[in-house]
Motif scaffolding. Structure first.
Motif, PDB file in Angstrom:
ATOM      1  N   CYS A 198       5.256  31.187  70.539  1.00 40.89           N
ATOM      2  CA  CYS A 198       5.063  30.083  69.597  1.00 40.89           C
ATOM      3  C   CYS A 198       6.426  29.494  69.226  1.00 40.89           C
ATOM      4  O   CYS A 198       7.353  30.221  68.853  1.00 40.89           O
ATOM      5  CB  CYS A 198       4.341  30.582  68.344  1.00 40.89           C
ATOM      6  SG  CYS A 198       4.250  29.334  67.048  1.00 40.89           S
ATOM      7  N   CYS A 201       6.914  30.150  65.074  1.00 42.45           N
ATOM      8  CA  CYS A 201       7.098  31.484  64.465  1.00 42.45           C
ATOM      9  C   CYS A 201       7.533  32.543  65.479  1.00 42.45           C
ATOM     10  O   CYS A 201       7.731  33.702  65.118  1.00 42.45           O
ATOM     11  CB  CYS A 201       5.812  31.920  63.752  1.00 42.45           C
ATOM     12  SG  CYS A 201       4.494  32.399  64.902  1.00 42.45           S
ATOM     13  N   CYS A 233       1.083  28.878  68.150  1.00 38.54           N
ATOM     14  CA  CYS A 233       0.021  29.876  68.020  1.00 38.54           C
ATOM     15  C   CYS A 233      -1.043  29.339  67.058  1.00 38.54           C
ATOM     16  O   CYS A 233      -0.861  28.287  66.437  1.00 38.54           O
ATOM     17  CB  CYS A 233       0.592  31.196  67.513  1.00 38.54           C
ATOM     18  SG  CYS A 233       1.078  31.139  65.768  1.00 38.54           S
ATOM     19  N   CYS A 235       0.093  28.504  63.440  1.00 33.45           N
ATOM     20  CA  CYS A 235       1.066  27.421  63.224  1.00 33.45           C
ATOM     21  C   CYS A 235       0.517  26.043  63.595  1.00 33.45           C
ATOM     22  O   CYS A 235       1.195  25.028  63.377  1.00 33.45           O
ATOM     23  CB  CYS A 235       2.338  27.701  64.006  1.00 33.45           C
ATOM     24  SG  CYS A 235       3.185  29.182  63.436  1.00 33.45           S
TER      25      CYS A 235
HETATM   26 ZN   LIG Z   1       3.262  30.479  65.319  1.00 39.20          ZN
END
Ligand SMILES: [Zn+2]
Length: 261
Positions: free
Chosen positions: A154, A157, A178, A181
């Protein structure tokens, strides 16, 4: 740039008429980046400078840098990329590569990587599927700019991407997202896992093997939309020749359809 005469090989990115018989060219060179230069009298019938100063020519130039402007005093054409001028589709892609190079090169800053990428891309266009060359060129351009997207984790994050049938991708976040997010980073696209794999391959691929890369129509369509969109987001401008390519594709599609009916 030093004042006085200097030599450089360059590719003419664009040109426009200037004053009565002159042209103002933008030329990409490895050592000096993008140069705006005047070619005096080039629109007169017998000008010797004419052949090597047209858009999409690679030439050896002798420049003269004055106080305020640079002039082309001599040029010797190396390649006019003839094969690309005989086919409207190839020519449209060639302009696309020129336009991207023009957008990323800066005046007075060495641009060897961009220059050789452009030259290589133009040479490949004569022998390789232009769509593939376009995608490979976009991937390499992003790499040169240090903007290679995050596709394995991701981008927000650094967490793992879900094993989903489609993965969210947000240019503003710098890559794939992801589940947690998603929805927080502006415009999002959705990539099939196959498209992610192709993009990763394009990032690493030796261009000698480009011709062997197979992209299914579905993945091809997806990458044709998302890769330029990602590039445009960071260039903060539309690449106009891309619109022309898309319009041509639509026309071919319509002709195909009418043919089948
Ligand atoms: Zn993420």
């Amino acid at each position: 740039m030093v004042a006085g005469l200097f030599k450089a090989e360059g590719i003419v990115l664009k040109g426009r008429d200037y004053r009565e018989a002159d042209q103002l060219l933008t030329i990409l060179t490895p050592a000096y980046g993008r140069i705006d230069a005047i070619v005096k009298g080039v629109r007169k019938p017998h000008s010797k400078l004419r052949s090597g100063t047209q858009q999409l020519c690679r030439s050896r130039f002798l420049f003269y840098a004055g106080k305020n402007l640079v002039t082309v005093t001599q040029c010797e054409v190396q390649s006019i990329f003839a094969a690309l001028r005989q086919d409207l589709t190839l020519l449209a892609y060639a302009y696309y590569l020129l336009e991207i190079a023009d957008a990323i090169a800066l005046p007075g800053q060495a641009a060897a990587e961009i220059y050789y990428l452009l030259n290589h891309g133009l040479e490949l266009l004569a022998t390789t599927d232009p769509e593939l060359v376009g995608r490979a060129y976009e991937a390499r351009t992003l790499k040169i700019l240090g903007l290679e997207p995050r596709l394995d984790f991701c981008a927000a994050c650094q967490g793992p991407l879900a094993n989903a049938s489609r993965v969210a991708f947000a240019p503003a976040a710098g890559g794939a997202l992801c589940h947690n997010c998603q929805g927080q980073h502006g415009t999002e696209y959705y990539l099939l896992p196959g498209s992610i794999k192709i993009w990763q391959r394009l990032n690493r691929l030796n261009w000698r093997h480009l011709r062997r890369l197979q992209i299914s129509p579905v993945l091809g369509r997806q990458l044709r939309e998302i890769m330029p969109a990602f590039l445009e987001y960071y260039l903060d401008r539309r690449i106009r020749s891309r619109l022309f390519i898309n319009e041509m594709k639509l026309e071919v599609y319509n002709i195909d359809r009418t043919g089948k009916d």
